[in-house]
Design a protein around this motif. Structure first.
Motif, short mmCIF file in Angstrom:
data_model
loop_
_atom_site.label_atom_id
_atom_site.label_comp_id
_atom_site.label_asym_id
_atom_site.label_seq_id
_atom_site.Cartn_x
_atom_site.Cartn_y
_atom_site.Cartn_z
N PHE A 48 0.81 -1.22 0.00
CA PHE A 48 0.00 0.00 0.00
C PHE A 48 0.84 1.27 0.00
O PHE A 48 0.53 2.22 -0.71
CB PHE A 48 -0.96 -0.01 1.19
N SER A 49 1.92 1.29 0.78
CA SER A 49 2.71 2.52 0.86
C SER A 49 3.50 2.78 -0.43
O SER A 49 3.53 3.91 -0.94
CB SER A 49 3.65 2.49 2.06
N TYR A 50 4.12 1.75 -0.97
CA TYR A 50 4.83 1.93 -2.23
C TYR A 50 3.86 2.18 -3.38
O TYR A 50 4.16 2.95 -4.29
CB TYR A 50 5.71 0.72 -2.55
N GLY A 51 2.71 1.52 -3.34
CA GLY A 51 1.71 1.77 -4.35
C GLY A 51 1.25 3.22 -4.34
O GLY A 51 1.11 3.86 -5.38
N PHE A 56 1.56 8.65 -6.53
CA PHE A 56 1.84 10.07 -6.30
C PHE A 56 2.84 10.61 -7.32
O PHE A 56 2.72 11.73 -7.79
CB PHE A 56 2.38 10.26 -4.88
N VAL A 57 3.82 9.81 -7.67
CA VAL A 57 4.86 10.25 -8.60
C VAL A 57 4.38 10.16 -10.06
O VAL A 57 4.54 11.11 -10.83
CB VAL A 57 6.16 9.42 -8.41
N PHE A 58 3.83 9.02 -10.45
CA PHE A 58 3.53 8.78 -11.86
C PHE A 58 2.09 9.11 -12.27
O PHE A 58 1.79 9.21 -13.45
CB PHE A 58 3.82 7.33 -12.23
N LYS A 59 1.18 9.21 -11.30
CA LYS A 59 -0.25 9.47 -11.59
C LYS A 59 -0.85 8.44 -12.53
O LYS A 59 -1.72 8.74 -13.34
CB LYS A 59 -0.45 10.88 -12.18
N ALA A 60 -0.38 7.22 -12.44
CA ALA A 60 -0.89 6.13 -13.27
C ALA A 60 -1.20 4.93 -12.37
O ALA A 60 -0.30 4.38 -11.75
CB ALA A 60 0.13 5.74 -14.33
N PRO A 61 -2.48 4.54 -12.27
CA PRO A 61 -2.83 3.41 -11.40
C PRO A 61 -2.13 2.11 -11.76
O PRO A 61 -1.77 1.33 -10.87
CB PRO A 61 -4.35 3.27 -11.59
N CYS A 62 -1.91 1.87 -13.04
CA CYS A 62 -1.25 0.63 -13.46
C CYS A 62 0.18 0.56 -12.92
O CYS A 62 0.60 -0.46 -12.38
CB CYS A 62 -1.27 0.52 -14.98
N ARG A 63 0.90 1.64 -13.04
CA ARG A 63 2.27 1.68 -12.52
C ARG A 63 2.29 1.58 -11.01
O ARG A 63 3.19 0.98 -10.43
CB ARG A 63 2.98 2.96 -12.96
N ILE A 65 0.11 -0.05 -9.10
CA ILE A 65 -0.17 -1.44 -8.72
C ILE A 65 1.06 -2.32 -8.97
O ILE A 65 1.44 -3.14 -8.12
CB ILE A 65 -1.39 -1.98 -9.49
N ILE A 66 1.70 -2.15 -10.11
CA ILE A 66 2.88 -2.95 -10.43
C ILE A 66 4.02 -2.62 -9.47
O ILE A 66 4.67 -3.52 -8.92
CB ILE A 66 3.31 -2.73 -11.89
N GLY A 67 4.27 -1.33 -9.23
CA GLY A 67 5.35 -0.94 -8.32
C GLY A 67 5.12 -1.40 -6.90
O GLY A 67 6.03 -1.89 -6.23
N GLY A 68 3.88 -1.27 -6.42
CA GLY A 68 3.56 -1.74 -5.07
C GLY A 68 3.69 -3.24 -4.94
O GLY A 68 4.18 -3.76 -3.93
N SER A 69 3.26 -3.97 -5.97
CA SER A 69 3.36 -5.43 -5.94
C SER A 69 4.81 -5.90 -5.95
O SER A 69 5.18 -6.83 -5.22
CB SER A 69 2.62 -6.04 -7.13
N VAL A 70 5.64 -5.27 -6.75
CA VAL A 70 7.06 -5.63 -6.80
C VAL A 70 7.73 -5.34 -5.45
O VAL A 70 8.49 -6.16 -4.94
CB VAL A 70 7.77 -4.89 -7.96
N ALA A 71 7.42 -4.18 -4.87
CA ALA A 71 8.01 -3.84 -3.57
C ALA A 71 7.56 -4.81 -2.48
O ALA A 71 8.36 -5.25 -1.65
CB ALA A 71 7.62 -2.41 -3.19
N ALA A 72 6.28 -5.20 -2.50
CA ALA A 72 5.78 -6.16 -1.52
C ALA A 72 6.46 -7.51 -1.69
O ALA A 72 6.85 -8.15 -0.70
CB ALA A 72 4.27 -6.30 -1.66
N PHE A 73 6.63 -7.95 -2.92
CA PHE A 73 7.30 -9.23 -3.18
C PHE A 73 8.74 -9.20 -2.66
O PHE A 73 9.19 -10.15 -2.02
CB PHE A 73 7.28 -9.53 -4.69
N ILE A 74 9.44 -8.11 -2.91
CA ILE A 74 10.82 -7.99 -2.44
C ILE A 74 10.88 -8.02 -0.92
O ILE A 74 11.72 -8.70 -0.32
CB ILE A 74 11.48 -6.73 -3.02
N LEU A 75 9.97 -7.29 -0.26
CA LEU A 75 9.97 -7.27 1.20
C LEU A 75 9.67 -8.65 1.79
O LEU A 75 10.28 -9.06 2.77
CB LEU A 75 8.94 -6.25 1.71
#
Length: 80
Positions: A48-51, A56-63, A65-75
């Motif tokens: 949720f926080s990375y998403g 906030f940075v890209f203003k694109a929901p797709c990015r 979701i992908i960025g938050g999912s990748v960060a969660a997987f790494i954590l």
């Protein structure tokens, strides 16, 4: 694993316990291992926080979701 559901087996694996060790444990010890599901909490917070940060940075929901999912997987993979 005997007497262990699939969800419990996933959480035991995420907590970093050995499968052969879990097979030889009593049900109370398996419950203690299953409490290793606490590993999921940093992953969910990261999702949720990375998403939100990506949105906030890209203003694109797709990015976001992908960025938050990748960060969660790494954590989740780093945590145990």
């Amino acid at each position: 694993m005997k007497n262990v559901s699939n969800i419990q087996a996933i959480f035991i694996w995420l907590a970093g316990f050995d499968r052969k060790t879990a097979e030889n444990c009593t049900s109370s010890e398996i419950r203690k291992m299953y409490c290793g599901s606490m590993v999921m909490i940093p992953g969910l917070i990261g999702l949720f926080s990375y998403g939100y940060g990506f949105y906030f940075v890209f203003k694109a929901p797709c990015r976001a979701i992908i960025g938050g999912s990748v960060a969660a997987f790494i954590l989740i993979m780093i945590d145990p």
